[in-house]
Design a protein around this motif. Structure first.
Motif, mmCIF file in Angstrom:
data_model
loop_
_atom_site.group_PDB
_atom_site.id
_atom_site.type_symbol
_atom_site.label_atom_id
_atom_site.label_comp_id
_atom_site.label_asym_id
_atom_site.label_seq_id
_atom_site.Cartn_x
_atom_site.Cartn_y
_atom_site.Cartn_z
ATOM 1 N N ASP A 33 77.981 21.602 10.286
ATOM 2 C CA ASP A 33 78.988 22.494 11.134
ATOM 3 C C ASP A 33 79.817 21.750 12.278
ATOM 4 O OD1 ASP A 33 77.234 21.522 13.088
ATOM 5 O OD2 ASP A 33 75.875 23.500 13.258
ATOM 6 N N ALA A 34 80.493 22.194 13.194
ATOM 7 C CA ALA A 34 81.136 21.432 14.172
ATOM 8 C C ALA A 34 80.404 20.578 14.787
ATOM 9 C CB ALA A 34 82.194 22.499 15.088
ATOM 10 N N ALA A 35 79.191 20.647 15.123
ATOM 11 C CA ALA A 35 78.313 19.884 15.927
ATOM 12 C C ALA A 35 77.682 18.555 15.151
ATOM 13 C CB ALA A 35 77.265 20.708 16.756
ATOM 14 N N GLY A 36 77.898 18.764 13.737
ATOM 15 C CA GLY A 36 77.617 17.426 12.809
ATOM 16 C C GLY A 36 75.998 17.965 12.432
ATOM 17 N N LYS A 37 75.720 19.233 12.581
ATOM 18 C CA LYS A 37 74.281 19.677 12.152
ATOM 19 C C LYS A 37 74.631 20.203 10.703
ATOM 20 C CE LYS A 37 71.940 20.237 16.353
ATOM 21 N NZ LYS A 37 71.116 21.262 17.006
ATOM 22 N N THR A 38 73.659 19.791 9.886
ATOM 23 C CA THR A 38 73.559 20.291 8.360
ATOM 24 C C THR A 38 73.305 21.997 8.470
ATOM 25 O OG1 THR A 38 72.774 18.476 7.732
ATOM 26 C CG2 THR A 38 72.466 20.332 6.038
ATOM 27 N N VAL A 39 74.178 22.669 7.765
ATOM 28 C CA VAL A 39 73.886 24.197 7.788
ATOM 29 C C VAL A 39 73.100 24.354 6.662
ATOM 30 C CG1 VAL A 39 75.129 26.371 7.061
ATOM 31 C CG2 VAL A 39 76.399 24.761 8.339
ATOM 32 N N PRO A 40 72.012 25.406 6.936
ATOM 33 C CA PRO A 40 70.987 25.364 6.159
ATOM 34 C C PRO A 40 71.480 26.134 4.864
ATOM 35 C CG PRO A 40 70.197 26.114 8.445
ATOM 36 C CD PRO A 40 71.633 25.909 8.451
ATOM 37 N N ALA A 41 70.654 25.639 3.730
ATOM 38 C CA ALA A 41 70.864 26.327 2.514
ATOM 39 C C ALA A 41 70.767 27.920 2.491
ATOM 40 C CB ALA A 41 70.029 25.835 1.217
ATOM 41 N N TRP A 42 71.550 28.769 1.839
ATOM 42 C CA TRP A 42 71.380 30.327 1.738
ATOM 43 C C TRP A 42 72.225 30.661 0.614
ATOM 44 C CZ3 TRP A 42 74.444 34.037 5.045
ATOM 45 C CH2 TRP A 42 73.957 35.355 4.937
ATOM 46 N N PHE A 43 71.499 31.182 -0.412
ATOM 47 C CA PHE A 43 72.189 31.216 -1.498
ATOM 48 C C PHE A 43 71.158 32.450 -2.491
ATOM 49 C CE2 PHE A 43 69.573 27.532 -1.999
ATOM 50 C CZ PHE A 43 68.789 27.910 -3.383
ATOM 51 N N ILE A 44 72.176 33.157 -3.196
ATOM 52 C CA ILE A 44 71.435 34.083 -4.049
ATOM 53 C C ILE A 44 70.680 33.438 -5.286
ATOM 54 C CG2 ILE A 44 71.865 35.749 -5.565
ATOM 55 C CD1 ILE A 44 74.287 36.689 -4.255
ATOM 56 N N GLU A 45 69.280 33.562 -5.275
ATOM 57 C CA GLU A 45 68.646 33.117 -6.327
ATOM 58 C C GLU A 45 68.378 33.790 -7.678
ATOM 59 O OE1 GLU A 45 65.079 30.294 -4.179
ATOM 60 O OE2 GLU A 45 64.850 32.659 -4.115
ATOM 61 N N THR A 46 68.179 35.180 -7.654
ATOM 62 C CA THR A 46 68.244 35.975 -8.791
ATOM 63 C C THR A 46 69.210 37.269 -8.710
ATOM 64 O OG1 THR A 46 66.410 37.167 -8.027
ATOM 65 C CG2 THR A 46 65.836 35.376 -9.251
ATOM 66 N N ILE A 47 69.597 37.507 -9.853
ATOM 67 C CA ILE A 47 70.520 38.857 -9.860
ATOM 68 C C ILE A 47 70.340 39.405 -11.126
ATOM 69 C CG2 ILE A 47 72.637 37.495 -10.492
ATOM 70 C CD1 ILE A 47 74.267 39.425 -8.991
ATOM 71 N N THR A 48 70.056 40.637 -11.289
ATOM 72 C CA THR A 48 69.789 41.635 -12.159
ATOM 73 C C THR A 48 70.567 42.830 -12.168
ATOM 74 O OG1 THR A 48 68.038 42.815 -11.182
ATOM 75 C CG2 THR A 48 67.492 40.460 -12.422
#
Length: 103
Positions: A33-48
């Motif tokens: 992010d703008a402060a240099g901190k890593t943005v946590p992972a957030w993603f779709i794992e399964t889709i049906t």
């Protein structure tokens, strides 16, 4: 998050084509992010996707899938007026389900 998904399903002969636009940020966990901190992972794992209680498509996704992903798939055995239901779960436990009437 706005609409979880926009789904269009169209039957032509014995084949039904389903198009899905998923509304999700899909963070990889590598961006800062703008402060240099890593943005946590957030993603779709399964889709049906299901039709008449039967799974017609299933996928496992990961952090490499783009923001607001689009997917398309086809299956046989559906008729106009029936429903197809699409569901997803992300790595934070959020779940969304939406449906479309086949035209």
């Amino acid at each position: 998050m706005s609409d979880p998904m926009r789904i269009r399903a169209q039957a032509q002969g014995d084949k039904t084509t389903v198009r899905v636009l998923v509304s999700h940020e899909m963070e990889s966990g590598q961006r800062k992010d703008a402060a240099g901190k890593t943005v946590p992972a957030w993603f779709i794992e399964t889709i049906t996707a299901t039709h008449n209680g039967k799974t017609v498509m299933s996928a496992q996704w990961g952090p490499a899938v783009s923001k607001n992903p689009y997917m398309q798939f086809s299956f046989k055995g559906a008729k106009a007026g029936e429903k197809v239901i699409v569901s997803w779960t992300d790595n934070k436990g959020d779940k969304r389900t939406d449906e479309a009437v086949i035209s």
